[in-house]
Write an enzyme that holds these catalytic residues in place. Structure first.
Site, PDB file in Angstrom:
ATOM      1  N   GLU A   1      -4.591   4.158   5.821  1.00  0.00           N
ATOM      2  CA  GLU A   1      -4.517   4.014   4.266  1.00  0.00           C
ATOM      3  C   GLU A   1      -5.392   5.218   3.547  1.00  0.00           C
ATOM      4  OE1 GLU A   1      -6.054   0.544   1.309  1.00  0.00           O
ATOM      5  OE2 GLU A   1      -5.380  -0.091   3.033  1.00  0.00           O
TER       6      GLU A   1
ATOM      7  N   SER B   1     -10.705   0.841   2.795  1.00  0.00           N
ATOM      8  CA  SER B   1     -10.319   0.610   4.047  1.00  0.00           C
ATOM      9  C   SER B   1      -9.556   1.873   4.639  1.00  0.00           C
ATOM     10  CB  SER B   1      -9.108  -0.533   3.855  1.00  0.00           C
ATOM     11  OG  SER B   1      -9.654  -1.678   3.423  1.00  0.00           O
TER      12      SER B   1
ATOM     13  N   ARG C   1       0.772  -1.177   0.077  1.00  0.00           N
ATOM     14  CA  ARG C   1       0.009   0.004   0.139  1.00  0.00           C
ATOM     15  C   ARG C   1       0.622   1.267   0.217  1.00  0.00           C
ATOM     16  NH1 ARG C   1      -2.480  -3.522  -1.506  1.00  0.00           N
ATOM     17  NH2 ARG C   1      -4.437  -4.434  -0.820  1.00  0.00           N
TER      18      ARG C   1
END
Length: 259
Positions: A255, A185, A143
């Protein structure tokens, strides 16, 4: 380049924000270095005082196959259109993009993915500040990707074999996600654990503040029940970090991008 007023309470996936002037970049423009680049606003939380923003215009929403066997995609191309192109031309590797909203640029900036599928797994190179940079020269991981500039396009090996079964499997996974407005998320999964499990175990699943809530369906999804505010979203994000650290000694990393 030109300015466009974007109402983030309508445009962003979490439906929070206000009308904001965004600089639109066209194909031949010099790329500013003093503005934050946004794409489809699918993983952003816009504050009442965001930094100067810019966005790639539709000039960068293109796809073409090159003579050397590559598929070149502009960074403003929506993920759904990438999947449609791959299906139509029987290209493999892009099935997981159907699970991810937004544009290619956003996927590149955070090495977006689903389970073991990530955009950098199939990537060959990225055009950053008008220069083509091989994937091997870009630091990336779970990520994140350090692009160190503005990504305007990317190239992928054009491999045959679109996998319809994989597409169906990944689409079915979406049924387990909340359908209220959210930014996906909120936190990255810590090593060998899941942010949703930690938030739930800390007693926050379903907790509301104003019109914002940690979803009852998936505790790592911060959802907007209608008219939610930036302040209430930040309260729940900060509370989750505090409670998870108090309970487990784990520092959750966002995130979602907070602007």
């Amino acid at each position: 380049m030109f300015f466009k007023t974007i109402d983030f309470s309508r445009y962003s996936s979490i439906k929070i924000g206000q009308p904001t002037e965004v600089l639109m970049i066209e194909k031949e423009d010099i790329l500013p270095s003093d503005r934050y680049l946004i794409g489809g606003a699918n993983n952003v939380l816009v504050s009442p005082a965001p930094p100067p923003l810019m966005m790639l215009s539709k000039d960068f929403a293109y796809m073409k196959q090159t003579e050397d066997g590559m598929l070149e995609i502009g960074a403003a191309m929506p993920t759904g259109r990438i999947v449609s192109y791959a299906r139509k031309h029987d290209l493999s590797g892009f099935e997981f993009c159907a699970k991810l909203p937004g544009t290619l640029g956003g996927m590149l900036a955070m090495n977006a993915g689903v389970k073991t599928y990530e955009i950098f797994n199939i990537l060959q190179s990225v055009e950053i500040d008008r220069n083509w940079i091989p994937k091997e020269n870009i630091p990336y991981g779970y990520r994140y990707a350090r692009l160190n500039g503005t990504a305007t396009a990317a190239r992928f090996p054009a491999k045959a074999g679109f996998n319809r079964e994989l597409l169906d499997t990944l689409l079915a996974m979406r049924n387990n996600q909340p359908h209220h407005p959210s930014a996906g998320s909120a936190f990255k999964n810590p090593p060998d654990d899941y942010a949703g499990r930690l938030i739930e175990a800390a007693g926050l699943k379903g907790l509301k503040k104003g019109a914002m809530q940690w979803s009852n369906l998936h505790a790592n999804f911060l959802i907007n029940l209608g008219g939610g505010s930036y302040e209430d979203a930040r309260y729940l994000i900060d509370l989750a970090k505090e409670k998870v650290f108090e309970t487990f000694g784990i520092t959750l990393q966002e995130e979602i991008k907070i602007l």
